[in-house]
Design a protein around this motif. Structure first.
Motif, short mmCIF file in Angstrom:
data_model
loop_
_atom_site.label_atom_id
_atom_site.label_comp_id
_atom_site.label_asym_id
_atom_site.label_seq_id
_atom_site.Cartn_x
_atom_site.Cartn_y
_atom_site.Cartn_z
N MET A 44 0.82 -1.32 0.12
CA MET A 44 0.05 0.05 -0.04
C MET A 44 0.90 1.19 -0.01
O MET A 44 1.81 1.45 0.63
N GLU A 45 0.57 2.15 -0.73
CA GLU A 45 1.21 3.55 -0.95
C GLU A 45 1.10 4.42 0.15
O GLU A 45 -0.12 4.34 0.80
N ALA A 46 1.90 5.52 0.33
CA ALA A 46 1.85 6.31 1.44
C ALA A 46 0.38 7.19 1.40
O ALA A 46 -0.27 7.20 2.32
N GLN A 47 0.19 7.37 0.11
CA GLN A 47 -1.06 8.24 0.04
C GLN A 47 -2.34 7.37 0.31
O GLN A 47 -3.33 7.98 0.87
N GLU A 48 -2.29 6.08 -0.03
CA GLU A 48 -3.52 5.26 0.29
C GLU A 48 -3.79 4.94 1.73
O GLU A 48 -4.77 5.16 2.05
N THR A 49 -2.62 5.05 2.30
CA THR A 49 -2.67 4.85 3.85
C THR A 49 -3.13 5.94 4.56
O THR A 49 -4.04 5.84 5.38
N THR A 71 -13.19 0.34 9.89
CA THR A 71 -13.85 -0.98 9.88
C THR A 71 -12.89 -2.28 9.75
O THR A 71 -11.78 -2.08 9.71
N LEU A 72 -13.47 -3.26 9.77
CA LEU A 72 -12.60 -4.63 9.62
C LEU A 72 -11.77 -4.54 8.32
O LEU A 72 -10.70 -4.82 8.53
N GLU A 73 -12.35 -4.25 7.30
CA GLU A 73 -11.82 -4.25 6.06
C GLU A 73 -10.59 -3.20 6.15
O GLU A 73 -9.55 -3.54 5.54
N ASP A 74 -10.93 -1.93 6.54
CA ASP A 74 -9.73 -0.94 6.78
C ASP A 74 -8.68 -1.73 7.46
O ASP A 74 -7.46 -1.44 7.20
N LEU A 75 -8.90 -2.19 8.57
CA LEU A 75 -7.82 -2.83 9.55
C LEU A 75 -7.17 -3.99 8.64
O LEU A 75 -5.89 -4.14 8.98
N GLU A 98 -2.18 -5.37 6.90
CA GLU A 98 -2.05 -6.34 5.79
C GLU A 98 -2.02 -7.61 6.68
O GLU A 98 -1.48 -8.70 6.59
N PHE A 99 -3.45 -7.77 7.30
CA PHE A 99 -3.84 -8.89 8.23
C PHE A 99 -4.96 -9.69 7.53
O PHE A 99 -5.51 -9.15 6.51
N ILE A 135 -18.32 1.58 22.72
CA ILE A 135 -17.87 1.61 21.17
C ILE A 135 -18.88 0.93 20.49
O ILE A 135 -19.42 0.00 20.95
N PRO A 136 -19.22 1.39 19.24
CA PRO A 136 -19.98 0.70 18.47
C PRO A 136 -19.60 -0.84 18.04
O PRO A 136 -18.32 -0.94 18.09
N SER A 137 -20.56 -1.60 17.85
CA SER A 137 -20.08 -3.10 17.49
C SER A 137 -19.36 -3.40 16.35
O SER A 137 -18.39 -4.14 16.18
N HIS A 138 -19.41 -2.42 15.12
CA HIS A 138 -18.53 -2.92 13.98
C HIS A 138 -17.73 -2.13 13.76
O HIS A 138 -16.94 -2.31 12.49
N VAL A 139 -17.23 -1.08 14.44
CA VAL A 139 -16.14 -0.18 14.11
C VAL A 139 -15.59 0.11 15.44
O VAL A 139 -15.96 0.04 16.45
N ILE A 140 -14.04 0.59 15.32
CA ILE A 140 -13.22 1.03 16.50
C ILE A 140 -12.58 2.52 16.02
O ILE A 140 -12.47 2.75 14.76
N PRO A 141 -12.16 3.14 16.96
CA PRO A 141 -11.62 4.47 16.52
C PRO A 141 -10.16 4.39 15.69
O PRO A 141 -9.40 3.59 16.03
N MET A 142 -10.28 5.15 14.67
CA MET A 142 -9.14 5.13 13.73
C MET A 142 -7.90 5.46 14.72
O MET A 142 -6.86 4.93 14.44
N LYS A 143 -8.08 6.67 15.47
CA LYS A 143 -6.83 7.04 16.34
C LYS A 143 -6.14 5.73 16.92
O LYS A 143 -5.13 5.47 17.07
N GLU A 144 -6.94 5.01 17.51
CA GLU A 144 -6.62 3.83 18.27
C GLU A 144 -5.86 2.63 17.51
O GLU A 144 -4.85 2.07 17.93
N VAL A 145 -6.36 2.76 16.11
CA VAL A 145 -5.75 1.65 15.24
C VAL A 145 -4.22 2.38 14.93
O VAL A 145 -3.40 1.54 14.73
N VAL A 146 -4.39 3.55 14.65
CA VAL A 146 -2.87 4.12 14.28
C VAL A 146 -1.95 3.99 15.31
O VAL A 146 -0.96 3.66 15.19
N ASP A 147 -2.51 4.18 16.55
CA ASP A 147 -1.54 4.18 17.73
C ASP A 147 -1.05 2.34 18.02
O ASP A 147 -0.05 2.28 18.02
N TYR A 148 -2.07 1.61 17.75
CA TYR A 148 -1.71 0.20 17.93
C TYR A 148 -0.86 -0.41 16.84
O TYR A 148 0.19 -1.13 17.33
N LEU A 149 -0.85 0.23 15.60
CA LEU A 149 0.07 -0.41 14.66
C LEU A 149 1.35 0.61 14.46
O LEU A 149 2.28 0.30 13.57
#
Length: 78
Positions: free
Chosen positions: A1-6, A16-20, A25-26, A49-63
């Motif tokens: 995935m390129e920088a702009q896509e990320t 979403t799960l697909e975004d994650l 690359e899971f 937290i809603p059932s089908h999504v998580i905050p993107m900020k947390e994903v950025v921090d986690y990864l």
């Protein structure tokens, strides 16, 4: 995935799960495990937290996504 896509993906408020799967690359099972870990951490901190999504900020921090680096890569291509 390129920088702009990320950068485009992480600019969303919710992940979403697909975004994650794309960001980390899971496969589906690994992404579900990461989502569950992040969600449980937030619930234990008292957040609702809603059932089908998580905050993107947390994903950025986690990864450990380095936003400044990605932005510099996009600027270098211009």
């Amino acid at each position: 995935m390129e920088a702009q896509e990320t950068l485009n993906l992480i600019s969303k408020q919710w992940c979403t799960l697909e975004d994650l799967m794309a960001l980390g690359e899971f496969g589906r099972n690994s992404a579900l495990k990461v989502k569950r870990e992040i969600k449980n951490k937030l619930i234990n901190q008292g957040y609702k937290i809603p059932s089908h999504v998580i905050p993107m900020k947390e994903v950025v921090d986690y990864l450990n996504i380095n936003i400044n680096y990605l932005e510099s890569r996009v600027q270098a291509r211009r």
